[in-house]
Structure formats: C-alpha cells, structure tokens
Write a protein that holds these residues in place. Structure first.
Motif, mmCIF file in Angstrom:
data_model
loop_
_atom_site.group_PDB
_atom_site.id
_atom_site.type_symbol
_atom_site.label_atom_id
_atom_site.label_comp_id
_atom_site.label_asym_id
_atom_site.label_seq_id
_atom_site.Cartn_x
_atom_site.Cartn_y
_atom_site.Cartn_z
ATOM 1 N N VAL A 257 -15.236 -29.916 93.402
ATOM 2 C CA VAL A 257 -14.359 -28.938 92.762
ATOM 3 C C VAL A 257 -13.955 -29.410 91.368
ATOM 4 N N PRO A 258 -14.619 -28.910 90.338
ATOM 5 C CA PRO A 258 -14.138 -29.187 88.979
ATOM 6 C C PRO A 258 -12.731 -28.607 88.841
ATOM 7 N N GLU A 259 -11.863 -29.323 88.157
ATOM 8 C CA GLU A 259 -10.485 -28.845 88.087
ATOM 9 C C GLU A 259 -9.852 -29.164 86.745
ATOM 10 N N THR A 260 -8.876 -28.341 86.400
ATOM 11 C CA THR A 260 -8.069 -28.538 85.207
ATOM 12 C C THR A 260 -6.631 -28.733 85.653
ATOM 13 N N ILE A 261 -6.036 -29.865 85.309
ATOM 14 C CA ILE A 261 -4.635 -30.117 85.630
ATOM 15 C C ILE A 261 -3.825 -29.637 84.431
ATOM 16 N N LYS A 262 -3.185 -28.483 84.613
ATOM 17 C CA LYS A 262 -2.508 -27.838 83.489
ATOM 18 C C LYS A 262 -1.450 -26.884 84.020
ATOM 19 N N ASP A 263 -0.322 -26.824 83.315
ATOM 20 C CA ASP A 263 0.715 -25.864 83.645
ATOM 21 C C ASP A 263 0.209 -24.449 83.386
ATOM 22 N N LEU A 264 0.570 -23.524 84.276
ATOM 23 C CA LEU A 264 0.131 -22.140 84.135
ATOM 24 C C LEU A 264 0.534 -21.556 82.788
ATOM 25 N N ARG A 265 1.670 -21.989 82.263
ATOM 26 C CA ARG A 265 2.152 -21.457 80.982
ATOM 27 C C ARG A 265 1.312 -21.927 79.802
ATOM 28 N N ASP A 266 0.475 -22.939 80.017
ATOM 29 C CA ASP A 266 -0.315 -23.516 78.923
ATOM 30 C C ASP A 266 -1.788 -23.130 78.985
ATOM 31 N N VAL A 267 -2.129 -22.176 79.844
ATOM 32 C CA VAL A 267 -3.522 -21.742 79.964
ATOM 33 C C VAL A 267 -4.010 -21.175 78.633
ATOM 34 N N GLU A 268 -5.259 -21.508 78.286
ATOM 35 C CA GLU A 268 -5.882 -21.043 77.048
ATOM 36 C C GLU A 268 -7.055 -20.131 77.382
ATOM 37 N N PRO A 269 -7.471 -19.292 76.417
ATOM 38 C CA PRO A 269 -8.598 -18.380 76.677
ATOM 39 C C PRO A 269 -9.831 -19.085 77.233
ATOM 40 N N ALA A 270 -10.125 -20.285 76.728
ATOM 41 C CA ALA A 270 -11.325 -21.000 77.177
ATOM 42 C C ALA A 270 -11.274 -21.349 78.665
ATOM 43 N N ASP A 271 -10.058 -21.433 79.237
ATOM 44 C CA ASP A 271 -9.928 -21.768 80.652
ATOM 45 C C ASP A 271 -10.459 -20.662 81.558
ATOM 46 N N LEU A 272 -10.669 -19.469 80.999
ATOM 47 C CA LEU A 272 -11.143 -18.330 81.804
ATOM 48 C C LEU A 272 -12.606 -17.988 81.547
ATOM 49 N N ASP A 273 -13.243 -18.681 80.621
ATOM 50 C CA ASP A 273 -14.620 -18.345 80.251
ATOM 51 C C ASP A 273 -15.579 -18.553 81.418
ATOM 52 N N GLY A 274 -16.424 -17.567 81.651
ATOM 53 C CA GLY A 274 -17.534 -17.712 82.589
ATOM 54 C C GLY A 274 -17.211 -17.450 84.042
ATOM 55 N N PHE A 275 -15.994 -17.011 84.356
ATOM 56 C CA PHE A 275 -15.644 -16.772 85.758
ATOM 57 C C PHE A 275 -15.868 -15.316 86.136
ATOM 58 N N ASP A 276 -16.323 -15.126 87.372
ATOM 59 C CA ASP A 276 -16.466 -13.780 87.926
ATOM 60 C C ASP A 276 -15.149 -13.269 88.494
ATOM 61 N N ALA A 277 -14.324 -14.198 88.967
ATOM 62 C CA ALA A 277 -13.092 -13.798 89.644
ATOM 63 C C ALA A 277 -12.048 -14.899 89.517
ATOM 64 N N VAL A 278 -10.797 -14.483 89.651
ATOM 65 C CA VAL A 278 -9.661 -15.405 89.710
ATOM 66 C C VAL A 278 -8.884 -15.115 90.986
ATOM 67 N N CYS A 279 -8.572 -16.161 91.747
ATOM 68 C CA CYS A 279 -7.606 -16.079 92.842
ATOM 69 C C CYS A 279 -6.343 -16.770 92.352
ATOM 70 N N HIS A 280 -5.299 -15.992 92.121
ATOM 71 C CA HIS A 280 -4.109 -16.531 91.467
ATOM 72 C C HIS A 280 -2.999 -16.798 92.470
ATOM 73 N N LEU A 281 -2.815 -18.089 92.790
ATOM 74 C CA LEU A 281 -1.777 -18.516 93.713
ATOM 75 C C LEU A 281 -0.657 -19.297 93.033
ATOM 76 N N ALA A 282 -0.908 -19.880 91.854
ATOM 77 C CA ALA A 282 0.054 -20.783 91.226
ATOM 78 C C ALA A 282 1.377 -20.068 90.961
ATOM 79 N N ALA A 283 2.480 -20.685 91.415
ATOM 80 C CA ALA A 283 3.804 -20.081 91.251
ATOM 81 C C ALA A 283 4.861 -21.048 91.749
ATOM 82 N N LEU A 284 6.114 -20.808 91.366
ATOM 83 C CA LEU A 284 7.222 -21.420 92.077
ATOM 84 C C LEU A 284 7.309 -20.682 93.401
ATOM 85 N N SER A 285 7.201 -21.404 94.496
ATOM 86 C CA SER A 285 6.628 -20.803 95.689
ATOM 87 C C SER A 285 7.567 -20.327 96.783
#
Length: 346
Positions: free
Chosen positions: A53-81
C-alpha cells in the motif's frame, strides 16, 4: 480500480484497505496518522506492513491537486471520528470534517476522479426519536458538530455531482468490531470491554435510545459495492448502511453482551441519563440497489469482541486509558506537545 482511501490507518480504514486489496484494486492511502501509537493486537493485520500500500502521511487540510492524480475513485473516511471528539473544538470539526472534505472532493473532480464514496453517518438523523424506521428521504436532525458536518458534506457533494463526477454517501450505522486500530469509545466495543474487565456491563445512558449498528467488515463491503455498482444506480445517492433488523435500544445491546460474557450483569453509571441521539433506520435501499446484506449481528460481534479482548488479556487500565479512546488520545498528544491545538503534528 486505482483507489485512494483517506483515513486508511484508522479504525475502519485498516479493514477497508485490506478488503479492497483482496478484491484486486490498486489501493493507495492518505492519513495524518494521529493514531500511530494505537495498534491493537497483531500488527500484521495492518495492510501496509506487507509493502503493498503506497501511502501519503498528510493532514486532510493539506491535500494538494497532485495527491489526486491518476485515481479512478476515492473512498473518503478521514475525519474527526465521533461526537465527543467533535465537541473538543467545533471549529476543528468544521475545518476537517466539512471544509477539507469538500475541498478534497473538488480536487478529485478536477483531477478526473470518477467516483467519490463518502463515509457519512446515520448520526445525521440525530434526535429523530426512534418511533419509526427512517429511510434516506427522512428529515435530518443532527445534534452534534460531527453529525452536522456529515450533513453539510452531503449537501456540498450534491452540488459537485456531474456527468463526470459521481459522489455516493454511505450513512454508516454505528460501527463495531475488532480492528488493528481499535476503539473503545463506540457502544458495542465499549459495553463488551466493561464486561470483560469488570464483570459489569456499564451503561452511561438510561439505555432507552435506539441505535442502528453495523460491523466494520460489513461497512467495508458496502464501500466495495459502491465502487463497483453501475454509475446510474448510485450517482449522487445516499444509502443507509447496516441492516433494518440490527436496530437496538442501548439496553438491548447491554443484555446481549451480558449473555455473551459469562458471569456479567448490566449496571448503570451514576448519573446515567437519556441520550438525545435516538434513531432507527431502514437499510432497504442499500439491499435493493447495491445488493448489500450484512453478515454480522450484534451477538456475533459481541462474541468476536469478547474473544479479541481475552486474546490480548485486556485490563481495566488499558481499557480506560487514552490509547483506544480517540478524544483522550488526542488530548494526551496535545498535552505532550506532539500535536498542536490545530491537531497537526509538531
């Protein structure tokens, strides 16, 4: 599919990540990793330990456009839970759970991501009263910043839906089940831990509120189905995730735990009072449209939790300590100067 899972190191995320790998997807993770000290049981259950599992350790608030390049789908779970954690600082809940989530979706749409599966919550129904089974058309009554943030994200995802971008909101029932990033601050996990460590199934409320519950493996299966379903079936839709048969009063869950854990009795904490969060849901839409059926019941889940707690020889000190209580753990990190007041690593 090439799938980005945000919150892949969290309570549900570790289970969902492994399931998606087993289904043949190429999975990448993105997570702030606030719970890196909270591994429960066997670390080999963490999917990234086997280097798949390639991974990026990054706060959700700091996501950049390049972090989404090339994906078919996003499963978005990150949150104060959960609800108590969101009350710690409501502004952080708006910043992370709402604004950062919507920005993630906006970046995903611009990057050409076709499907965005959002981990919403049945807590959207909040103070509905539990008198009837609520379907996805029911009025929403969130009573906490957490629930309100989920409602706002669903609203804003609706505005982003287009011919090229399909948002899907999964309103998960209250989760339970053993995880490598375990939590004791959710109802069935909590009640079973009280039983194992004290012989008493301790209720903090009067036990009367209704709550739908769903195992984390079933919730993960719902995500997989939402990824593979035909676009026209799920486009801009919300689904209650769980089983219509798995709505319980909290007191009923306590009785199930008392039956599963030998020699235990149900007791009430001093000052136990009603809980405003009180709702029952219908999951017929997910069954009909997604073909989703749960494999777990509350009793089966209590049996799994009982076995997991016995395997690690769970103590009362570990149960009541901060490691597996999200709010307490983050407070500990802040008091130690490891995380700043904005919930970022120092």
């Amino acid at each position: 599919m090439r799938v980005l899972v945000t919150g892949h190191r969290g309570y549900i995320g570790v289970v969902l990540t492994r399931l998606l790998l087993e289904h043949g997807h190429e999975v990448h993770g993105l997570d702030a990793d606030l719970y890196r000290r909270c591994t429960f049981g066997d670390p080999s259950a963490l999917a990234w330990n086997d280097q798949r599992v390639p991974e990026t350790i990054k706060d959700l608030r700091d996501v950049e456009p390049a972090d989404l390049d090339g994906f078919d789908a996003v499963c978005h779970l990150a949150a104060l839970s959960n609800d108590p954690l969101s009350d710690l600082d409501p502004e952080l809940t708006w910043a992370i759970n709402h604004r950062a989530s919507v920005r993630l979706a906006e970046l995903a749409a611009k990057a050409g991501v076709e499907r965005f599966v959002f981990s919403s919550s049945c807590s959207n129904y909040g103070a509905a009263g539990g008198a009837e089974l609520l379907d996805e058309t029911a009025e929403l009554h969130p009573v906490t910043p957490y629930g309100m943030s989920k409602v706002l994200v669903e609203r804003d995802l609706h505005a982003l839906a287009s011919d090229d971008f399909t948002p899907v909101s999964l309103r998960n029932a209250t989760a339970y089940g053993a995880s490598a990033r375990h939590r004791f601050d959710i109802v069935l996990n909590n009640l079973t831990a009280w039983a194992v460590t004290t012989g008493k199934v301790m209720l903090k409320s009067d036990g009367s509120p209704w709550r739908p519950i769903a195992h984390i493996h079933d919730i993960s299966r719902a995500f997989a189905l939402a990824l593979s379903a035909p676009r026209e079936a799920v486009h801009d839709q919300a689904f209650n995730i769980g089983s219509s048969d798995e709505n319980y009063r909290i007191s009923q869950l306590a009785e199930i735990v008392a039956e599963v854990v030998p020699g235990t009795v149900v007791t009430f904490a001093e000052g136990a009072s009603p809980d405003a969060r009180d709702y029952r849901v219908s999951c017929a839409k997910a069954a009909e449209v997604l073909g989703f059926e749960t494999e777990w019941t509350a009793r089966k889940g209590a049996e799994e939790l009982y076995a997991a707690y016995r395997q690690v020889d769970l103590s009362l000190a570990e149960f009541e300590g901060p490691r597996y209580q999200r709010l307490a753990h983050l407070r500990q990190l802040m008091e130690a100067g490891l995380v700043d007041p904005t919930m970022r690593w120092v």
